[in-house]
Design an enzyme around this catalytic site. Structure first.
Site, PDB file in Angstrom:
ATOM      1  N   TRP A 128       1.022  -1.063   0.037  1.00  0.00           N
ATOM      2  CA  TRP A 128      -0.070  -0.064  -0.050  1.00  0.00           C
ATOM      3  C   TRP A 128       0.979   1.041  -0.080  1.00  0.00           C
ATOM      4  O   TRP A 128       1.319   1.612   1.035  1.00  0.00           O
ATOM      5  CB  TRP A 128      -0.871   0.134   1.196  1.00  0.00           C
ATOM      6  CG  TRP A 128      -1.974  -1.274   1.306  1.00  0.00           C
ATOM      7  CD1 TRP A 128      -2.326  -2.008   0.200  1.00  0.00           C
ATOM      8  CD2 TRP A 128      -2.826  -1.475   2.421  1.00  0.00           C
ATOM      9  NE1 TRP A 128      -3.198  -2.845   0.925  1.00  0.00           N
ATOM     10  CE2 TRP A 128      -3.757  -2.413   2.023  1.00  0.00           C
ATOM     11  CE3 TRP A 128      -3.068  -0.729   3.644  1.00  0.00           C
ATOM     12  CZ2 TRP A 128      -4.646  -2.819   2.559  1.00  0.00           C
ATOM     13  CZ3 TRP A 128      -4.098  -1.244   4.489  1.00  0.00           C
ATOM     14  CH2 TRP A 128      -5.056  -2.007   4.028  1.00  0.00           C
ATOM     15  N   GLU A 129       1.164   1.898  -1.070  1.00  0.00           N
ATOM     16  CA  GLU A 129       2.087   2.759  -1.218  1.00  0.00           C
ATOM     17  C   GLU A 129       1.275   4.279  -1.559  1.00  0.00           C
ATOM     18  O   GLU A 129       2.387   5.220  -1.597  1.00  0.00           O
ATOM     19  CB  GLU A 129       3.047   2.407  -2.422  1.00  0.00           C
ATOM     20  CG  GLU A 129       3.857   1.311  -2.204  1.00  0.00           C
ATOM     21  CD  GLU A 129       4.970   0.900  -3.385  1.00  0.00           C
ATOM     22  OE1 GLU A 129       5.473   2.009  -3.587  1.00  0.00           O
ATOM     23  OE2 GLU A 129       4.762  -0.095  -4.167  1.00  0.00           O
ATOM     24  N   GLU A 130       0.191   4.500  -1.773  1.00  0.00           N
ATOM     25  CA  GLU A 130      -0.287   5.594  -2.228  1.00  0.00           C
ATOM     26  C   GLU A 130      -0.400   6.865  -1.300  1.00  0.00           C
ATOM     27  O   GLU A 130      -0.395   7.747  -1.629  1.00  0.00           O
ATOM     28  CB  GLU A 130      -2.023   5.305  -2.801  1.00  0.00           C
ATOM     29  CG  GLU A 130      -1.899   4.542  -3.768  1.00  0.00           C
ATOM     30  CD  GLU A 130      -0.839   4.909  -5.000  1.00  0.00           C
ATOM     31  OE1 GLU A 130      -1.272   5.998  -5.280  1.00  0.00           O
ATOM     32  OE2 GLU A 130      -0.399   3.908  -5.591  1.00  0.00           O
TER      33      GLU A 130
END
Length: 412
Positions: A128-130
């Site tokens: 989860w990089e957003e």
């Protein structure tokens, strides 16, 4: 020089890796190298066999991208992860405050039960990089949208507050919801598949990237990010493994590769003790190719990534690649030749050396790690004459249940 090990050693190491699930459940294996590359079609579509087992690299059955030894969940494949697309489209509400935690966990539970077998004991990596779970970490044009959307949410939810109070509600609401989403997802995974190692890819972050700093580059993590990592105690306490990224930045001069990797891993080791009686295992993500050119990592690159990880006492590394490495028969043969000629022999050498050092210096009850992290020339390498050496540059990181300078003292 890194010796090209013979067939006897390859067979011996392969026998050690037959039961890879059991291997991942037991921390007493000094150093593991896992394969997170979508290479299955090299065999199924192009007839190119990649001999990962014989080279000491742990892969899923059939070299599938998702399986019993490692599974990575991307943002659009797991639960109801909220984010904004490149055109500003809100997915699952866009921000953590806007998604139903119960609905997210229900969908995530279904996907865990469907995708991971009941005996799953591998790595479960959430990518989860957003957005970043702390408000201050969402800077730059890509992530400021989450601050703006959170402020709009607060204005709608609390119209009677003044702008300063609304901004405070936006920040606290974002951080509380982000924490709940990440923390409860990890807890859910560990409840449903308790033998897996659960954690978030890229965490902890470090902020030591290359910004054309030339001679004043130190590789140290940014002080503000170290402070944020300390604030994320809840994340480390909820994790069962850490998966920092040590992808080499495209413009980082080779002379700085080691210090870049070292400081990223040292920050992971620092937070690995948070909320746990024994340090979490650290398995760093290594990209097989350079992002700018697509070239495979050279032997020196492997030393500064895989080699440094082993020498610092990491539990292992995860090798990552994208679909381009298996996009054609030609690319598959290129990957095969790289595996057999460069990557595989180095992996065999390092894993064998890590095991030898563990047994000789730590009585098989710990991992070897540099006494002095700045000792840049000392690696866990077997020499051409197969002399295992005294490993004088290394100390021991004892496994759970052992203590003392050489891990000889039982610890209740």
């Amino acid at each position: 020089m890194i010796t090209q090990l013979g067939l006897t050693l390859v067979v011996g190491l392969t026998l050690c890796l037959v039961h890879v699930q059991a291997l991942l459940q037991v921390p007493e294996f000094p150093f593991s190298v896992l394969w997170n590359v979508p290479s299955a079609r090299c065999k199924t579509r192009f007839g190119v066999h990649l001999p990962l087992d014989a080279l000491g690299i742990i892969a899923n059955h059939g070299q599938r991208f998702h399986g019993q030894n490692i599974t990575i969940f991307y943002k659009n494949q797991f639960g109801l992860y909220p984010y904004f697309g490149p055109r500003g489209t809100a997915h699952n509400g866009g921000i953590p405050q806007a998604v139903s935690l119960d609905h997210h966990l229900a969908q995530a539970a279904h996907q865990i039960l469907h995708n991971l077998g009941s005996s799953f004991a591998g790595l479960a990596v959430l990518d989860w990089e957003e957005w970043y779970p702390l408000w201050a970490g969402n800077w730059g044009t890509h992530r400021q949208v989450y601050q703006a959307a959170s402020w709009a949410w607060a204005q709608q939810m609390f119209p009677d507050l003044n702008p300063q109070e609304q901004l405070h509600k936006a920040q606290t609401g974002f951080e509380q919801a982000a924490r709940a989403l990440m923390e409860h997802t990890l807890r859910l995974g560990q409840m449903l598949r308790p033998h897996g190692l659960w954690g978030f890819y890229r965490y902890p972050v470090c902020g030591n990237g290359w910004h054309n700093m030339a001679s004043n580059y130190t590789g140290h993590c940014h002080p503000a990010i170290i402070t944020r990592n300390t604030q994320l105690r809840w994340l480390w306490a909820a994790s069962s493994a850490l998966f920092p990224s040590i992808y080499l930045p495209p413009r980082l001069p080779p002379a700085y590769h080691q210090t870049f990797v070292r400081h990223r891993l040292e920050e992971a080791f620092r937070v690995a003790l948070t909320g746990h009686a024994h340090p979490l295992p650290v398995l760093a993500y290594v990209r097989l190719t350079h992002r700018s050119s697509g070239r495979f990592l050279s032997l020196d690159d492997l030393m500064q990534t895989i080699g440094v990880s082993a020498a610092l006492g990491a539990a292992g590394v995860v090798l990552w690649g994208d679909l381009s490495v298996s996009s054609s028969e030609e690319e598959c043969w290129r990957l095969h030749d790289y595996l057999v000629g460069t990557l595989g022999p180095y992996v065999i050498n390092v894993t064998k050396a890590a095991t030898a050092c563990s047994h000789q210096r730590c009585h098989g009850h710990g991992r070897c790690s540099w006494k002095d992290p700045g000792q840049m020339e000392a690696f866990l390498h077997l020499q051409p004459d197969d002399n295992l050496g005294a490993w004088k540059s290394f100390r021991c990181r004892c496994y759970l249940g052992w203590s003392g300078p050489t891990c000889l003292e039982p610890k209740p």
